[in-house]
Design a protein around this motif. Sequence first.
Motif, PDB file in Angstrom:
ATOM      1  N   SER A  87      89.312   0.208  33.765  1.00 59.54           N
ATOM      2  CA  SER A  87      88.373  -0.511  34.653  1.00 59.54           C
ATOM      3  C   SER A  87      87.255  -1.163  33.842  1.00 59.54           C
ATOM      4  CB  SER A  87      87.765   0.451  35.677  1.00 59.54           C
ATOM      5  OG  SER A  87      88.757   0.880  36.561  1.00 59.54           O
ATOM      6  N   HIS A 115      82.448   5.610  32.800  1.00 59.60           N
ATOM      7  CA  HIS A 115      82.164   6.295  34.068  1.00 59.60           C
ATOM      8  C   HIS A 115      82.840   7.657  34.219  1.00 59.60           C
ATOM      9  CE1 HIS A 115      85.425   3.624  36.214  1.00 59.60           C
ATOM     10  NE2 HIS A 115      85.944   4.406  35.304  1.00 59.60           N
ATOM     11  N   TRP A 157      81.815   8.621  38.961  1.00 54.49           N
ATOM     12  CA  TRP A 157      81.287   7.441  39.654  1.00 54.49           C
ATOM     13  C   TRP A 157      81.515   7.493  41.162  1.00 54.49           C
ATOM     14  CZ3 TRP A 157      85.017   4.510  42.141  1.00 54.49           C
ATOM     15  CH2 TRP A 157      86.334   4.740  41.737  1.00 54.49           C
ATOM     16  N   CYS A 201      87.318  10.317  35.973  1.00 58.41           N
ATOM     17  CA  CYS A 201      87.913   9.109  36.565  1.00 58.41           C
ATOM     18  C   CYS A 201      89.438   9.187  36.556  1.00 58.41           C
ATOM     19  CB  CYS A 201      87.457   7.823  35.891  1.00 58.41           C
ATOM     20  SG  CYS A 201      88.258   6.401  36.678  1.00 58.41           S
TER      21      CYS A 201
HETATM   22 ZN    ZN Z   1      87.910   4.641  35.496  1.00 55.00          ZN
END
Ligand code: ZN
Length: 364
Positions: free
Chosen positions: A44, A61, A87, A148
Motif C-alpha cells: 500500500s 502502518h 492503521w 497490516c
Molecule cells: Zn498495509
Amino acid sequence: MSISARVAVLPQTKGPLEIIELDLPEPGPYDVIVKQYASGVCHSQLHQMHSPRAAPLLLGHESTGVVLKTGSEVTHVKESDTVMVTWVPRDAKQSSRFPNIVNLTLPNGTLATSRNVFTWADIVVADEQFVVKVDPNINREVTAIIGCAVMTGAGAVENTAQVKSGQSVVIFGVGGVGLSAVVAAKTIGANPIIAVDLDEEKLKFAKRFGATHTINAADGDPVPKIHALTSHKDKRNIMGMPVTGADFAFDCIGRKQTMEQIVAASRSGFFGAEPGGTAVLVGVPQTSVELNATDILINEKKFIGSIGGSCCPDRDFSKYLDWYDKGLLDLDSMVTERFGLDQINEATTALDNGEIAGRAILVF
Ligand code: ZN
Ligand code: PAD
C-alpha cells in the motif's frame, strides 16, 4: 524535554525517501509516543509513493514497539508497555471519537502528512486508537507484520468472507497479504486452497503456508484451471450444467485483470437452492473495473470489498499472536528480508521489483 526521532519522509515531488531528524511534538491528550522495534513494508505504501501528493508524506502502518510517553486522556497503555501500531482503530465499536491523523512539521517548516499513522521511523507518535497493547514477551520483530499484512489477509478470510471448513478458496497474489489469507484458510480448514501468482518461487513458498494447489497466471488464463479444481458434479446451475468455481475468490493484488478474474473464478449458484460464490477484493485498486453483470445476476455471485480484514485489533491481534505461538502462523518464515531505516529505499525498490518472497521488515 522533547523527543528526537529519525523519520522517513517522501518528498512532495518525485525522489527517494529521505531520513530526517526532528523533534516530535509533545503528545496531545489522545497521543502515544512509541519507540519502535520493527515495522513492515506494505505494498500500500508503494501505491502512495506512485500517486500524486499534496504534501510530503510519512509512511508505514504496521509495527511493534514500547511506549515512551502518553497523552493525558490515554488510559489503555502506559510507559514501558509493549504495543503494536496499526492503521485500523483498535476498538471502533466502543469509541465514538474519530482518531487523530498524525502530521509533523519538518525542520524546514513544511508540514508532512500521514494517512493515519506512520511507522517508518525509530520513534513515532500515534493516536491511541492505533496503538494496541500486547504481551511483553512477544517476538518483537516478526510480529510487526500482524498490524497490516496478517490483519488484512487473515481477516479477509475469517471476518469479511467468513469462510467455513471444507469451502473452496482461491487467492490471487501471494505476497505478505495473500500468504496471510492462505494461513487463515488453512487454519479454518478450507479445501482446496488455490494460490495464483505470476512468480513460481512465490507459489512454491505459498505451499509452505497451506496452499493445496498453485497456478502460475504467467502461463495463461488461471480461471479455467480454477474451475477444473473446484467442481460440484452433483449440483446444477441455472443452465442445468454442473457447477464449478470457488466458494470464495480473493484478489490480494487489485489490478483490473485480477479484479475481473475473481468474479469469473467464483462458482455459480446451485440453481434454486444456494446462491453463488463471493469475489472478495483486498488489493487496493488503481483502476475501475468492468463486471460481467449477467454472470453476477444469473449465477447469484457477490463482489465485496475487505478493508483491514474487517478486523478489530484489540480482539484479533492477540489471536494472531496465539496462532504464531502455536505454529499456525509461521511469521519467522513469512518475514523474508530485514532492512535498517537507512535502507528504506532499497526495501521499497525490492518490493516494487517483486523481489520480496514474503514480507520485508525494517528493524530499528
Ligand atoms: Zn498495509
Ligand atoms: P506484495 O507486493 O507483497 O504481493 C503482491 C503479489 O501479487 C506478488 O506476489 C505478485 O507477484 C502478485 N501479482 C502481481 N500481479 C499479479 C497477477 N496479475 N496475477 C497474479 N499475481 C500477481 O503486496 P502486499 O501483499 O503487500 O499487498 C497486496 C495488495 O493488498 C496491495 O494492493 C496492497 O495495497 C493491498 C492491501 N490492502 C489492504 C486492505 O485493507 N484492503 C491492506 C493492505 C494491503
